[in-house]
Write a protein that holds these residues in place. Structure first.
Motif, short mmCIF file in Angstrom:
data_model
loop_
_atom_site.label_atom_id
_atom_site.label_comp_id
_atom_site.label_asym_id
_atom_site.label_seq_id
_atom_site.Cartn_x
_atom_site.Cartn_y
_atom_site.Cartn_z
N SER B 208 84.42 105.28 -69.69
CA SER B 208 84.24 104.85 -71.09
C SER B 208 85.45 104.07 -71.57
O SER B 208 86.56 104.23 -71.07
N GLY B 209 85.20 103.25 -72.55
CA GLY B 209 86.28 102.49 -73.15
C GLY B 209 85.73 101.36 -73.98
O GLY B 209 84.51 101.12 -74.02
N ASP B 210 86.63 100.71 -74.66
CA ASP B 210 86.27 99.59 -75.52
C ASP B 210 86.47 98.31 -74.71
O ASP B 210 87.60 97.87 -74.52
N VAL B 211 85.39 97.76 -74.20
CA VAL B 211 85.49 96.55 -73.37
C VAL B 211 84.65 95.44 -73.99
O VAL B 211 83.71 95.70 -74.72
N HIS B 212 85.03 94.20 -73.68
CA HIS B 212 84.31 93.06 -74.26
C HIS B 212 82.86 93.03 -73.80
O HIS B 212 81.94 92.94 -74.58
N ASP B 213 82.69 93.10 -72.49
CA ASP B 213 81.36 92.96 -71.92
C ASP B 213 80.86 94.34 -71.48
O ASP B 213 81.47 94.96 -70.60
N PRO B 214 79.78 94.82 -72.07
CA PRO B 214 79.32 96.16 -71.72
C PRO B 214 78.98 96.31 -70.24
O PRO B 214 78.99 97.42 -69.71
N HIS B 215 78.70 95.18 -69.57
CA HIS B 215 78.35 95.28 -68.16
C HIS B 215 79.57 95.59 -67.29
O HIS B 215 79.43 96.01 -66.14
N THR B 216 80.76 95.39 -67.87
CA THR B 216 81.98 95.64 -67.09
C THR B 216 82.00 97.06 -66.54
O THR B 216 82.30 97.28 -65.36
N LEU B 217 81.68 98.02 -67.39
CA LEU B 217 81.74 99.42 -66.95
C LEU B 217 80.72 99.68 -65.84
O LEU B 217 80.99 100.41 -64.89
N VAL B 218 79.55 99.08 -65.97
CA VAL B 218 78.51 99.26 -64.95
C VAL B 218 78.99 98.70 -63.62
O VAL B 218 78.86 99.33 -62.56
N LYS B 219 79.57 97.51 -63.71
CA LYS B 219 80.05 96.84 -62.48
C LYS B 219 81.14 97.68 -61.80
O LYS B 219 81.11 97.88 -60.59
N LEU B 220 82.07 98.19 -62.61
CA LEU B 220 83.15 99.01 -62.03
C LEU B 220 82.60 100.30 -61.44
O LEU B 220 82.97 100.71 -60.33
N ALA B 221 81.71 100.95 -62.21
CA ALA B 221 81.19 102.25 -61.76
C ALA B 221 80.46 102.12 -60.45
O ALA B 221 80.54 103.01 -59.58
N ALA B 222 79.70 101.04 -60.28
CA ALA B 222 78.83 100.91 -59.12
C ALA B 222 79.54 100.27 -57.91
O ALA B 222 78.94 100.14 -56.85
N TRP B 223 80.80 99.90 -58.09
CA TRP B 223 81.51 99.23 -56.98
C TRP B 223 81.74 100.19 -55.81
O TRP B 223 82.28 101.27 -55.99
N ARG B 224 81.34 99.76 -54.66
CA ARG B 224 81.45 100.63 -53.49
C ARG B 224 82.57 100.20 -52.54
O ARG B 224 82.77 100.83 -51.50
N GLY B 225 83.25 99.13 -52.89
CA GLY B 225 84.40 98.70 -52.04
C GLY B 225 84.02 98.51 -50.59
O GLY B 225 84.72 99.02 -49.71
N ASP B 226 82.90 97.80 -50.37
CA ASP B 226 82.40 97.59 -48.98
C ASP B 226 82.25 98.92 -48.24
O ASP B 226 82.59 99.03 -47.06
N GLY B 227 81.80 99.92 -48.94
CA GLY B 227 81.52 101.21 -48.28
C GLY B 227 82.72 102.16 -48.28
O GLY B 227 82.62 103.29 -47.79
N SER B 228 83.85 101.70 -48.82
CA SER B 228 85.04 102.57 -48.81
C SER B 228 85.02 103.63 -49.91
O SER B 228 85.73 104.62 -49.84
N VAL B 229 84.24 103.36 -50.97
CA VAL B 229 84.21 104.31 -52.09
C VAL B 229 82.97 105.19 -51.93
O VAL B 229 81.85 104.73 -52.09
N PRO B 230 83.16 106.44 -51.55
CA PRO B 230 82.01 107.31 -51.30
C PRO B 230 81.32 107.77 -52.57
O PRO B 230 81.99 108.01 -53.58
N PHE B 231 79.99 107.86 -52.53
CA PHE B 231 79.21 108.33 -53.69
C PHE B 231 78.46 109.61 -53.40
O PHE B 231 78.38 110.16 -52.43
#
Lengths: 173, 231
Positions: B208-231
């Motif tokens: 959460s946070g105050d960001v210009h583009d609401p999609h920013t948080l979605v993009k960051l949250a869903a980033w998998r770092g080419d498979g390096s970020v485990p979900f």
């Protein structure tokens, strides 16, 4: 985890809007202690109430002031960030002091002014601690919860803040 | 707090601070007007009870049935974590809180991750890819659950990434459900903040946070770092 919801949920109740105005004076005092400016304190209190009243809230029994402090603190952080881009407001703008010098042979009026002046010299985290406990009147536990810090941290900040304000008052008197 | 433990010069400070300024009358009037305006919205509408109404014997079985059904519903409801707006909201509000711990460093072996994990979730490192660098951290407890938050900063924006221990919490009912790269996210607004919640390793994560583009948080949250970020 069967204990998860028990302690706080059962003790919570709906915040009654009609009881909020009774906290206005104390909250204003705390906002003034944080900001050092009458107009900023007014804005902070109004914004705090606007946030609280925007939708139904559930708070612990007897926890209204503690909850208000938390919202005030968050509002203050937002104001501080916004203010970083603006010039500092005139400190000590006119406020309605409770104790006037002419009706105060004991010197409390001078102490009050010096104490609030001394508050401006404190770092933000010490100011928040002293505003929560000594101005708003929260217990250590409530204040620590409101500011989201540990109780030991709060007590340490509070003690240092009192010491610095006391030194300021001593030096200025 | 015992007054004997407080030295006299501190008591002088406390006395002075408690006698500080009072709120101006105009502020009192504004707050009272705000309260009067909000009260009808905030007061729950309860059906009025008819005083002196005669008991109706035929209602008793129906009432017993309803009570029984409510008990069943309550038992079922308590066995799962229902829509957790208040806890999720509290977690989102942490993004406005100050850091109390140093920012974790990027893991040199795995540059997509920070050297900080909590409840089986390792915080991502976004500085190289997105310019959001870890700026601090804190640990809290929300309603008996431990949480860990890492703050990230980009220019003058700051967001908080909170992981809540324990079972996952259902998203608020009014949250919008999205799918980004196969990850289900729930997005809602909290005042001027955008909030997304999602799951990683069976834990609820709140970004959460105050960001210009609401999609920013979605993009960051869903980033998998080419498979390096485990979900």
């Amino acid at each position: 985890m069967p204990h998860e919801l028990a302690p706080t949920r059962t003790a919570s109740r709906r915040l009654e809007a009609t009881r909020l105005p009774e906290h206005t004076d104390r909250l204003y005092r705390a906002a003034y202690a944080l900001s050092g400016s009458g107009p900023d304190a007014e804005d902070l209190v109004q914004e705090t109430f606007a946030r609280v009243l925007s939708r139904p809230r559930f708070v612990r029994r007897g926890g209204e002031r503690s909850y208000l402090m938390r919202v005030l603190h968050n509002t203050w952080i937002d104001f501080s960030r916004a203010r970083a881009a603006r010039p500092e407001p005139a400190a000590g703008a006119a406020v309605d002091w409770v104790v006037e010098p002419e009706s105060d042979p004991g010197g409390l009026a001078l102490d009050v002014r010096l104490a609030y002046e001394g508050m401006r010299e404190l770092p933000a985290h010490q100011r928040e601690a002293i505003a929560a406990v000594d101005v708003l009147g929260l217990s250590y536990k409530e204040a620590a919860r409101s500011l989201r810090i540990r109780q030991g941290t709060l007590m340490s900040r509070l003690s240092r803040a009192r010491e610095r304000v006391a030194s300021y008052m001593e030096g200025a008197a | 707090m015992s007054s004997q433990q407080v030295p006299e010069h501190h008591r002088r400070v406390i006395r002075a601070l408690q006698s500080g300024p009072r709120a101006p009358d105009r502020l009192h009037r504004r707050i009272e007007a705000m309260e009067a305006d909000a009260a009808p919205r905030l007061t729950p509408r309860m059906p009025s009870l008819r005083r002196g109404a005669a008991p109706r014997p035929w209602l008793r079985p129906a009432v017993a049935g309803v009570v029984g059904a409510l008990v069943v519903v309550l038992v079922v409801a308590l066995s799962v974590d229902g829509p957790g707006r208040s806890r999720v909201v509290e977690a989102a509000e942490l993004s406005l809180s100050p850091s109390t711990e140093a920012a974790p460093h990027t893991d040199e072996q795995q540059p997509a991750l920070l050297r900080r994990s909590f409840a089986g979730v390792t915080f991502p490192a976004w500085s190289e890819k997105f310019g959001w660098r870890a700026d601090g951290a804190r640990s809290d407890e929300l309603d008996g659950r431990e949480t860990a938050t890492v703050f990230y900063r980009h220019t003058h924006h700051r967001i908080g990434y909170t992981v809540i221990s324990g079972r996952t919490i259902e998203p608020p009912e009014d949250a919008e459900t999205l799918n980004a790269g196969g990850l289900e996210l729930h997005r809602f607004r909290l005042g001027f903040q955008d909030v997304v919640t999602f799951e990683r390793n069976g834990r609820t994560c709140v970004l959460s946070g105050d960001v210009h583009d609401p999609h920013t948080l979605v993009k960051l949250a869903a980033w998998r770092g080419d498979g390096s970020v485990p979900f």
